[in-house]
Design an enzyme around this catalytic site. Structure first.
Site, PDB file in Angstrom:
ATOM      1  CG  HIS A   1     -13.440   5.566   0.045  1.00  0.00           C
ATOM      2  ND1 HIS A   1     -14.178   4.438  -0.161  1.00  0.00           N
ATOM      3  CD2 HIS A   1     -12.634   5.322   1.110  1.00  0.00           C
ATOM      4  CE1 HIS A   1     -13.831   3.530   0.743  1.00  0.00           C
ATOM      5  NE2 HIS A   1     -12.897   4.039   1.529  1.00  0.00           N
TER       6      HIS A   1
ATOM      7  CE  LYS B   1     -10.572   3.448  -2.046  1.00  0.00           C
ATOM      8  NZ  LYS B   1      -9.188   3.135  -1.678  1.00  0.00           N
TER       9      LYS B   1
HETATM   10  P1  NAD Z   1      -1.473   9.033  -0.602  1.00  0.00           P
HETATM   11  O1  NAD Z   1      -1.394   9.207  -2.080  1.00  0.00           O
HETATM   12  O2  NAD Z   1      -1.787  10.236   0.244  1.00  0.00           O
HETATM   13  O3  NAD Z   1      -0.080   8.422  -0.049  1.00  0.00           O
HETATM   14  C1  NAD Z   1       0.692   7.482  -0.725  1.00  0.00           C
HETATM   15  C2  NAD Z   1       2.133   7.890  -0.541  1.00  0.00           C
HETATM   16  O4  NAD Z   1       2.991   6.872  -1.088  1.00  0.00           O
HETATM   17  C3  NAD Z   1       2.466   9.218  -1.248  1.00  0.00           C
HETATM   18  O5  NAD Z   1       3.059  10.123  -0.343  1.00  0.00           O
HETATM   19  C4  NAD Z   1       3.431   8.768  -2.337  1.00  0.00           C
HETATM   20  O6  NAD Z   1       4.399   9.759  -2.660  1.00  0.00           O
HETATM   21  C5  NAD Z   1       4.065   7.570  -1.640  1.00  0.00           C
HETATM   22  N1  NAD Z   1       4.908   6.782  -2.546  1.00  0.00           N
HETATM   23  C6  NAD Z   1       4.786   6.611  -3.886  1.00  0.00           C
HETATM   24  N2  NAD Z   1       5.845   5.908  -4.355  1.00  0.00           N
HETATM   25  C7  NAD Z   1       6.633   5.650  -3.290  1.00  0.00           C
HETATM   26  C8  NAD Z   1       7.880   4.987  -3.137  1.00  0.00           C
HETATM   27  N3  NAD Z   1       8.544   4.482  -4.197  1.00  0.00           N
HETATM   28  N4  NAD Z   1       8.417   4.875  -1.905  1.00  0.00           N
HETATM   29  C9  NAD Z   1       7.795   5.416  -0.831  1.00  0.00           C
HETATM   30  N5  NAD Z   1       6.620   6.079  -0.917  1.00  0.00           N
HETATM   31  C10 NAD Z   1       6.048   6.192  -2.132  1.00  0.00           C
HETATM   32  O7  NAD Z   1      -2.513   7.874  -0.347  1.00  0.00           O
HETATM   33  P2  NAD Z   1      -3.202   7.451   1.041  1.00  0.00           P
HETATM   34  O8  NAD Z   1      -4.574   8.034   1.126  1.00  0.00           O
HETATM   35  O9  NAD Z   1      -2.235   7.667   2.156  1.00  0.00           O
HETATM   36  O10 NAD Z   1      -3.397   5.887   0.792  1.00  0.00           O
HETATM   37  C11 NAD Z   1      -2.305   5.036   0.528  1.00  0.00           C
HETATM   38  C12 NAD Z   1      -2.816   3.619   0.293  1.00  0.00           C
HETATM   39  O11 NAD Z   1      -3.383   3.117   1.495  1.00  0.00           O
HETATM   40  C13 NAD Z   1      -3.923   3.521  -0.775  1.00  0.00           C
HETATM   41  O12 NAD Z   1      -3.750   2.295  -1.465  1.00  0.00           O
HETATM   42  C14 NAD Z   1      -5.187   3.476   0.052  1.00  0.00           C
HETATM   43  O13 NAD Z   1      -6.270   2.872  -0.600  1.00  0.00           O
HETATM   44  C15 NAD Z   1      -4.710   2.658   1.217  1.00  0.00           C
HETATM   45  N6  NAD Z   1      -5.496   2.771   2.454  1.00  0.00           N
HETATM   46  C16 NAD Z   1      -5.642   1.643   3.185  1.00  0.00           C
HETATM   47  C17 NAD Z   1      -6.302   1.686   4.395  1.00  0.00           C
HETATM   48  C18 NAD Z   1      -6.357   0.421   5.245  1.00  0.00           C
HETATM   49  O14 NAD Z   1      -6.877   0.466   6.390  1.00  0.00           O
HETATM   50  N7  NAD Z   1      -5.796  -0.686   4.751  1.00  0.00           N
HETATM   51  C19 NAD Z   1      -6.836   2.886   4.870  1.00  0.00           C
HETATM   52  C20 NAD Z   1      -6.669   4.041   4.095  1.00  0.00           C
HETATM   53  C21 NAD Z   1      -5.974   3.981   2.884  1.00  0.00           C
END
Ligand code: NAD
Length: 268
Positions: free
Chosen positions: A157, A161
């Site tokens: 990744h 991450k």
């Molecule tokens: P990222 O850090 O870009 O985004 C996470 C967001 O959540 C940030 O903007 C952060 O400010 C926000 N956040 C934090 N606290 C918050 C709150 N109290 N209220 C609302 N928002 C809040 O990360 P990302 O790359 O977008 O990934 C997010 C999650 O999704 C990770 O756990 C990642 O592993 C997961 N993910 C899952 C899949 C899937 O298919 N299930 C795919 C990609 C990523």
């Protein structure tokens, strides 16, 4: 059926922005709002502009309860602690809840499962169609092949991450363990370093790589003497996860409360 109102949690994040695009391009749903962490510098900005598309006339806020009240379905890609709190709100309000956040601790995971007794909850460590097929194939291969085939799971990744192995790698590991009729917790080798001793028969190993802007590569290797099977999936862009999550969000309409996975949504 009326157009589904979708609320996005983590709206300023990498996945949040992709979700705004995916909901907007899908038929049968629209973005009703998006929330990010208090103090986010993007507050007040138009969600379409943040996502790199035309303005939607709705701005990023931090009012999570208001979003749960007005949305038909909430999609949550944030951080584990926040996701556990959001799952409690989903249980209180009965709002359908699609969760993609990974890296959850067991007690946080339990809150999500509990929410499934009061709301429609769909959770997947990976929402892409291709990965879910790879999970189903992994389970099937592990059912057929005995433990003369060593199972190793390798993932790569992007450099940002924060959790490892990826939620998808663990889901592939769980599928392999299920196929073998064992618990992953009993057979997982999650970090090899130094003099580890020989590989234990029946164990499932994990290898983790980080770098660049790789959206997500996963390979499951079944290695026996003199032959090897490899199942590989490579994600080119995180929009595939967002599209899958939107597919799951549309699927929740009219479903009874329950805890579901993407394997249920795709009938795999
Ligand atoms: P990222 O850090 O870009 O985004 C996470 C967001 O959540 C940030 O903007 C952060 O400010 C926000 N956040 C934090 N606290 C918050 C709150 N109290 N209220 C609302 N928002 C809040 O990360 P990302 O790359 O977008 O990934 C997010 C999650 O999704 C990770 O756990 C990642 O592993 C997961 N993910 C899952 C899949 C899937 O298919 N299930 C795919 C990609 C990523």
């Amino acid at each position: 059926m009326s157009d589904l109102a979708v609320g996005i949690l983590g709206g300023a994040g990498r996945m949040g922005r992709a979700l705004v695009r995916a909901v907007t391009e899908a038929k049968g749903c629209h973005v009703i709002g998006a929330v990010d962490a208090p103090g986010n510098p993007e507050f007040g900005k138009d969600l379409g502009v943040l996502a790199g598309i035309d303005p939607l006339g709705t701005v990023l806020t931090d009012d999570v309860r208001a979003l749960f009240q007005k949305a038909d379905v909430i999609i949550d890609f944030t951080i584990p602690r926040v996701t556990a709190a959001n799952a409690r709100i989903a249980a209180e309000t009965g709002t359908a809840y699609v969760v993609g956040t990974t890296g959850l601790e067991p007690e946080q995971q339990a809150v999500i499962a509990e929410a499934g007794t009061r709301a429609v909850v769909v959770q997947a460590a990976n929402f892409s169609l291709g990965v879910n097929l790879t999970i189903a194939l992994t389970r099937r291969l592990a059912e057929v092949l005995d433990d003369s085939f060593d199972i190793e799971i390798v993932e790569m990744h992007h450099r940002h991450k924060v959790d490892a192995p990826s939620g998808t790698a663990l889901a592939l590991g769980r599928a392999a363990a299920e196929g073998r009729g064992v618990s992953l917790e009993h057979v997982a080798d999650r970090g090899r370093d130094g003099i580890t001793g020989a590989r234990k028969r029946g164990h499932i190993g994990f290898g983790v790589l980080r770098g660049g802007n790789v959206a997500g590569d996963h390979t499951v290797i079944f290695a026996a003497d003199d032959e090897r099977i490899e199942l590989s999936h490579k994600a080119g862009d995180r929009i595939i996860f967002a599209r899958g999550a939107v597919h799951a969000a549309l699927w929740t309409a009219g479903k009874p409360a329950g805890y579901y996975t993407m394997q249920d949504v795709l009938k795999l």
